[in-house]
Write a protein that holds these residues in place. Structure first.
Motif, PDB file in Angstrom:
ATOM      1  N   TRP A 269       0.841  -1.197   0.000  1.00 55.24           N
ATOM      2  CA  TRP A 269       0.000   0.000   0.000  1.00 55.24           C
ATOM      3  C   TRP A 269       0.876   1.246   0.000  1.00 55.24           C
ATOM      4  O   TRP A 269       1.909   1.273   0.649  1.00 55.24           O
TER       5      TRP A 269
ATOM      6  N   GLN B 268      -5.268   9.207   1.918  1.00 55.26           N
ATOM      7  CA  GLN B 268      -5.268   8.536   0.612  1.00 55.26           C
ATOM      8  C   GLN B 268      -4.635   7.166   0.787  1.00 55.26           C
ATOM      9  O   GLN B 268      -3.673   7.008   1.529  1.00 55.26           O
TER      10      GLN B 268
ATOM     11  N   LYS C  23      -3.640   3.684  -1.660  1.00 55.37           N
ATOM     12  CA  LYS C  23      -3.603   3.117  -3.013  1.00 55.37           C
ATOM     13  C   LYS C  23      -2.808   1.823  -2.982  1.00 55.37           C
ATOM     14  O   LYS C  23      -1.693   1.784  -2.446  1.00 55.37           O
ATOM     15  N   GLU C  24      -3.386   0.786  -3.545  1.00 55.39           N
ATOM     16  CA  GLU C  24      -2.669  -0.472  -3.642  1.00 55.39           C
ATOM     17  C   GLU C  24      -1.647  -0.364  -4.751  1.00 55.39           C
ATOM     18  O   GLU C  24      -1.930   0.133  -5.833  1.00 55.39           O
ATOM     19  N   ASP C  25      -0.436  -0.810  -4.479  1.00 54.65           N
ATOM     20  CA  ASP C  25       0.637  -0.693  -5.461  1.00 54.65           C
ATOM     21  C   ASP C  25       0.938  -2.042  -6.077  1.00 54.65           C
ATOM     22  O   ASP C  25       0.955  -3.052  -5.498  1.00 54.65           O
TER      23      ASP C  25
END
Length: 148
Positions: free
Chosen positions: A132, A144, A146-148
């Motif tokens: 993440w 915020q 975001k899955e990486d």
């Protein structure tokens, strides 16, 4: 279709490269250069670029070479400052959030970001199956994720 996607990707990367132009330090306006040298007199490995109407400088400080990136407006005002920091320099509130919701995750690539008079923190959190990228405010709230 693959060729179209590849062509668009190459064009986007080319445009991104064109929009950021490396410059020599003597091309930086004196109002920006003076402000930078006043705030970071011991900076090393300094690289300047023009990005649109902003001047970006990447450099290192300290014994271990902590990475920094700063954007300046043409009048010498600092617009944004990204500073690489260690996990133990995160506020206790951010660490508490990480320990509560991401116990067992490795914390990596931590940055303190000053922008618009506010400080936020960005970190990569990894475990064996997921990574993440998460942005926190100073109170430890997740802004915020975001899955990486």
């Amino acid at each position: 279709m693959k060729n179209l996607i590849l062509t668009i990707s190459v064009l986007c990367l080319s445009f991104n490269h064109i929009s950021a132009q490396d410059i020599h330090q003597n091309e930086v306006p004196s109002v920006i250069l003076n402000q930078f040298q006043k705030n970071f007199p011991k900076a090393s490995d300094i690289d300047w670029e023009i990005k649109g109407n902003l001047y970006e400088v990447e450099f290192e400080t300290g014994f271990l070479g902590d990475d920094h990136k700063i954007l300046y407006s043409r009048d010498g005002k600092m617009v944004r400052h990204d500073e690489e920091i260690s996990k133990n320099k995160l506020p206790k509130t951010v660490l508490a959030t990480i320990n509560k919701y991401y116990a067992g995750y490795k914390v990596d690539d931590v940055k303190r970001i000053f922008k618009n008079g506010k400080t936020i923190y960005k970190a990569e959190l990894k475990n064996h199956s997921i990574e993440w990228k998460i942005v926190f405010d100073s109170q430890g709230r997740i802004l915020q994720k975001k899955e990486d």
